[in-house]
Motif scaffolding. Structure first.
Motif, PDB file in Angstrom:
ATOM      1  N   ILE A  47      -5.000  -5.610   2.216  1.00 28.24           N
ATOM      2  CA  ILE A  47      -5.025  -5.493   0.721  1.00 28.24           C
ATOM      3  C   ILE A  47      -5.419  -6.969   0.284  1.00 28.24           C
ATOM      4  O   ILE A  47      -5.373  -8.045   0.816  1.00 28.24           O
ATOM      5  CB  ILE A  47      -3.407  -5.541   0.351  1.00 28.24           C
ATOM      6  CG1 ILE A  47      -3.282  -5.166  -1.224  1.00 28.24           C
ATOM      7  CG2 ILE A  47      -2.732  -6.711   0.746  1.00 28.24           C
ATOM      8  CD1 ILE A  47      -1.900  -4.594  -1.519  1.00 28.24           C
ATOM      9  N   PRO A  97      -5.414   2.891  -2.167  1.00 26.08           N
ATOM     10  CA  PRO A  97      -4.158   2.849  -1.333  1.00 26.08           C
ATOM     11  C   PRO A  97      -3.394   4.260  -1.658  1.00 26.08           C
ATOM     12  O   PRO A  97      -3.762   4.932  -2.558  1.00 26.08           O
ATOM     13  CB  PRO A  97      -3.527   1.591  -1.748  1.00 26.08           C
ATOM     14  CG  PRO A  97      -4.448   0.590  -2.514  1.00 26.08           C
ATOM     15  CD  PRO A  97      -5.346   1.688  -3.223  1.00 26.08           C
ATOM     16  N   ARG A 119       0.937  -1.156  -0.028  1.00 22.58           N
ATOM     17  CA  ARG A 119      -0.012  -0.070   0.179  1.00 22.58           C
ATOM     18  C   ARG A 119       0.840   1.276   0.152  1.00 22.58           C
ATOM     19  O   ARG A 119       0.429   2.279  -0.568  1.00 22.58           O
ATOM     20  CB  ARG A 119      -0.970  -0.027   1.272  1.00 22.58           C
ATOM     21  CG  ARG A 119      -2.209  -1.005   1.026  1.00 22.58           C
ATOM     22  CD  ARG A 119      -2.989  -1.049   2.327  1.00 22.58           C
ATOM     23  NE  ARG A 119      -3.861   0.045   2.306  1.00 22.58           N
ATOM     24  CZ  ARG A 119      -4.891   0.382   1.545  1.00 22.58           C
ATOM     25  NH1 ARG A 119      -5.467  -0.220   0.849  1.00 22.58           N
ATOM     26  NH2 ARG A 119      -5.629   1.504   1.747  1.00 22.58           N
TER      27      ARG A 119
END
Length: 891
Positions: free
Chosen positions: A168, A858, A138
């Motif tokens: 994620i 992100p 990220r």
């Protein structure tokens, strides 16, 4: 509506070096690139993934003709060849967290220069995964992770939560064979495709099935266009039908991610499974934990080289001016180092030729870093060849205060020497110990002066300065006669060694009469005449008897897997004990033990004032093959829990022992080695080290650290611990390490308050140089929270300094650095990459306002949150980056 989709991503897994040398593989890569480019240019192939590594393109460019390079780069810009985000796909447990970030910085920057925008953190073959990968992905704006080893789940698409809470989308390739799907080359490729679809559908939760079509060092079949038409017709005839789509990895993972989130926010509530923390489950695929201790000499060289860049050269730039930094040179050193971080390179599981080249790269980086450091310290100290440089300058290049003995060399010219000298801090003489004095020719070579000699004496001295974080201190050298200066005293011999060694005795025997102890403010070290070393924590009275026991074991494994015989081990037998030597600020002693085939281990014990550990220098002179040497420490007990660090995390481990009794095809026994970046804590003992990464707990709960593992095969066909080979069956005689290895561990009876910081200070000593006119030093910069760990500190021009830290605790911590007066701090939300490169661009160059960021995606790699008020709260295990702006720029 019932049509299912098969997403085919053509790829190669390209080990830059492994069972062949780098040069060998590079020529094969040249031919392979010609092949895949021709398929793409005549539209026989839709797209291709070059293994997520930009080094592959760099290597081709170095040997390809202009026509091939133009075609290759055009296909990358058009998005038909996908590269990055890595420069080199690393082993995550054997390199530092900072090295992982620099690796991605290089790979992402090269990807963008080539016209590619990676979105996937691609790790199809690495041997397990660190807990901080979600945060790292990220940080670089990546949307998904693809991996294979370390996960044993019944679904492919998962939400992975990292150590700091970052989440994620992660696609775990579901089959034992992982990325290695080469059946499209086979005559019966339609039958094998049906079998693959059937197997993977069990894991897909109704989503499209991903087929990573490729294998190691191979390219798609030349007749793929015809095969693709045949496979398309075949799949269309299924009931229900399957739609075949050739696609890139980013598009495939985006389709899978979208399928599971169904347009919702990226909270991941729709994902069919979840992951958390470190991934080392070997129930489905090998994680090959023996690489942690294969070729320990490589691991040792890597730690020393990483430290030379991260904690010596770069932070030294804090004291330097812009014309001393030479960032291009520093970046080249990082790049060369990272070339050794490929998982089969740093893992020590390649052919001998590869690892000889690895050692050359390590030496190149260390030599370049050392010369760069010497150039900075020489200029900062005002060192002038051919004259008496009468100022000793000391730099604490860590942002933590420290008060432990410092050893430095002092050169006094022959015409100035009087047999001794004193050090003065202003008008105050320092208490010091002269350890040695030897004649030297005084050779010097600097480009501003002709090469020459300046004969004199080299003194090695020890003294105890009190240093603040990032502080520079200066001391005046005043020659004098030994009679006038009590500093010129030889170290005290506390006790002679026993006249001869007693017969071999196992660790449980009584200590015998004791050689005098070594003791400081924290620790008492009692050395027995039989070589036993007992440690006592003077504050808690906790005692660890026989804390430095050595055991030799026969190891029938290979470079991937340790396979110790159940019989045939022996404890080291005492050879000699040197006398205990006590200096003003430290005590020293040396003990030698012998094992198989007259192999010897010398342990050089050092106990320094104010240090909460015993230093143990380890020198192994190995003459035994197929052997493992372990240091066993701790008190026997029922504890089956240990703690060790990995990049940006501290992991609690629950140990159990399952003795392998038979070969289970394609399965691996429960690991007998666990990873440690720099420290291990188990029960009542804490250990730090500089490259001995593999350890385990014995059945009785004591820690066993692998000091050396000598084996002679790259891979064997099968072992009790592993039901099949892990690579080609090639002899690796140099992996027997008959040249030996050396390193250092620190050991303490008890638990350190901040084990990661203790390990860092253990490895990194202040820097020193001599001069005549030292430059003015900047104000100290200090981190006063011991749970906040430095990852990077480097100057970017005269006015900017980049700082990366992480919280080593599992609770929020306050970060309130002692900033130089008038300076200010800005905080990055992501990773700065190359957005701020020169002072001329100004302190805000490339930095975005938080309002510009899309909260649903992100963090973008270049986002920065702007100026912060102190103190700053750093979340549990959080990695944080800051820009320190000097007073002059702030004004």
């Amino acid at each position: 509506m019932n049509t299912r989709r098969l997403l085919i991503v053509h790829h190669t897994h390209w080990d830059r070096e492994w069972y062949r040398s780098f040069a060998d593989f590079r020529f094969r890569l040249l031919r392979a690139t010609e092949h895949v480019v021709s398929l793409l240019e005549d539209n026989s192939l839709e797209g291709f993934l070059f293994d997520g590594q930009t080094s592959v393109i760099e290597d081709v460019d170095a040997v390809a003709g202009e026509s091939l390079k133009r075609s290759l780069h055009t296909l990358i810009r058009e998005g038909r060849i996908e590269v990055g985000p890595w420069y080199i796909m690393p082993d995550e447990f054997l390199v530092s967290g900072e090295a992982i970030l620099r690796n991605l910085e290089i790979g992402m920057a090269q990807s963008r220069e080539l016209g590619s925008s990676p979105e996937i953190l691609y790790l199809p073959d690495t041997f397990g995964h660190i807990s901080q990968l979600p945060a790292i992905a990220r940080m670089f704006g990546l949307k998904s992770i693809l991996l294979a080893r370390g996960v044993n789940r019944d679904v492919s698409d998962l939400l992975w939560t990292g150590a700091d809470g970052s989440e994620i989308h992660t696609h775990a390739l579901p089959l034992w064979s992982g990325y290695y799907q080469d059946f499209l080359h086979a005559d019966d490729f339609t039958v094998q495709t049906d079998r693959f679809i059937s197997q993977c559908s069990e894991y897909s939760s109704g989503a499209p099935v991903l087929l990573p079509a490729g294998s190691d060092h191979s390219m798609p079949p030349a007749d793929w266009k015809e095969r693709a038409l045949h496979l398309h017709d075949h799949l269309s005839g299924h009931n229900p039908p399957w739609e075949m789509k050739e696609t890139g990895l980013s598009q495939a993972l985006e389709e899978l991610r979208t399928f599971h989130t169904r347009g919702n926010t990226p909270s991941g509530t729709q994902y069919p499974g979840k992951l958390a923390g470190e991934l080392r489950d070997n129930g489905k695929a090998y994680i090959l934990s023996g690489v942690l201790s294969s070729r320990v000499d490589l691991k040792r060289a890597n730690v020393d080289t990483q430290d030379a860049l991260s904690y010596q050269l770069e932070p030294l730039g804090y004291f330097a001016s812009d014309n001393m930094l030479y960032s291009e040179h520093r970046n080249l050193l990082w790049k060369t180092l990272i070339q050794n971080h490929a998982h089969d390179s740093i893992g020590g599981c390649s052919i001998d030729e590869v690892h000889r080249e690895n050692h050359v790269r390590f030496q190149q980086v260390r030599s370049g870093a050392l010369r760069h450091m010497h150039d900075i310290t020489r200029r900062l100290a005002g060192r002038t060849p051919g004259v008496f440089n009468n100022m000793l300058v000391l730099w604490n290049q860590l942002p933590y205060s420290r008060e432990t003995p410092v050893r430095s060399d002092v050169f006094v010219p022959e015409n100035e020497d009087q047999g001794s000298f004193s050090l003065w801090d202003g008008d105050t003489p320092l208490d010091l110990q002269i350890i040695s004095r030897e004649k030297t020719e005084g050779f010097f070579s600097e480009f501003e002066y002709p090469v020459n000699w300046y004969p004199g004496w080299k003194y090695t001295v020890e003294f105890l300065p009190r240093l603040r974080g990032m502080e520079c201190r200066q001391f005046r050298i005043v020659p004098c006669s030994p009679e006038r200066d009590s500093a010129h005293t030889l170290p005290e011999v506390v006790a002679e060694a026993p006249p001869e060694a007693p017969p071999e005795a196992p660790p449980e025997n009584s200590r015998g009469s004791a050689v005098p102890v070594m003791e400081n403010q924290h620790l008492r070290v009692e050395i027995g005449m039989d070589g036993r070393v007992d440690l006592v924590n003077t504050a808690t009275r906790l005692s660890i008897p026989n804390a430095l026991a050595l055991v030799w074991e026969h190891d029938d494994g290979d470079t991937y897997t340790s396979s110790p015989r159940e019989t045939g081990s022996r404890w080291g037998s005492l050879v000699s004990i040197e006398p205990v030597i006590r200096n003003r600020f430290s005590s020293r002693c040396s003990i030698r033990f012998r094992g198989f085939d007259d192999s010897e281990v010398e342990m050089k014990l050092s106990l320094n004032d104010n240090e909460q550990l015993l230093r143990v220098g380890v020198e192994i002179r190995n003459r035994s093959r197929d052997t493992r040497i372990r240091l066993v420490s701790g008190r026997a007990g029922s504890s089956r829990t240990s703690f060790s660090d990995t990049p940006f995390d501290v992991v609690k481990r629950e140990h159990r022992h399952i003795r392998p009794h038979s070969h289970i095809p394609q399965r691996e026994a429960y690991p007998n080695e666990w990873p440690s970046s720099s420290f291990i804590s188990a029960g009542d003992v804490s250990i730090c080290h500089n490259g001995f990464h593999g350890y385990d707990l014995l059945d009785d709960g004591r820690v066993a650290v692998n000091l050396l593992r000598a084996v002679g095969m790259l891979s064997k066909a099968e072992l009790p611990e592993r039901g099949g080979g892990a690579g080609p069956h090639i002899e690796t005689p140099e992996a027997q390490l008959e040249q030996g290895v050396s390193g250092e561990i620190g050991i303490f009876p008890g638990v350190w308050d901040s084990p990661v910081l203790t390990a860092l200070k253990f490895r990194i000593s202040p820097l020193f140089d001599q001069g005549v006119a030292p430059a003015a030093a900047p104000e100290p910069l200090e981190i006063n929270n011991q749970q906040i760990i430095l990852s990077a500190l480097y100057r970017m021009g005269n006015e900017l300094c980049f700082l990366r830290i992480w919280n080593s605790s599992d609770s929020p911590q306050q970060f309130n650095p002692g900033l130089p007066p008038g300076s200010r701090l800005k905080r990055f939300k992501g990773n700065p990459l190359t957005t701020v490169t020169t002072a001329g661009e100004g302190p805000d160059a490339g930095m975005l306002d938080p309002a510009e960021a899309d909260p649903g995606e992100p963090d973008a790699g270049a986002q920065a949150a702007g100026e912060v008020n102190l103190p700053v709260t750093i979340g549990p295990r959080e990695i944080a980056a800051f820009l320190l702006i000097s007073k002059e720029t702030a004004e």
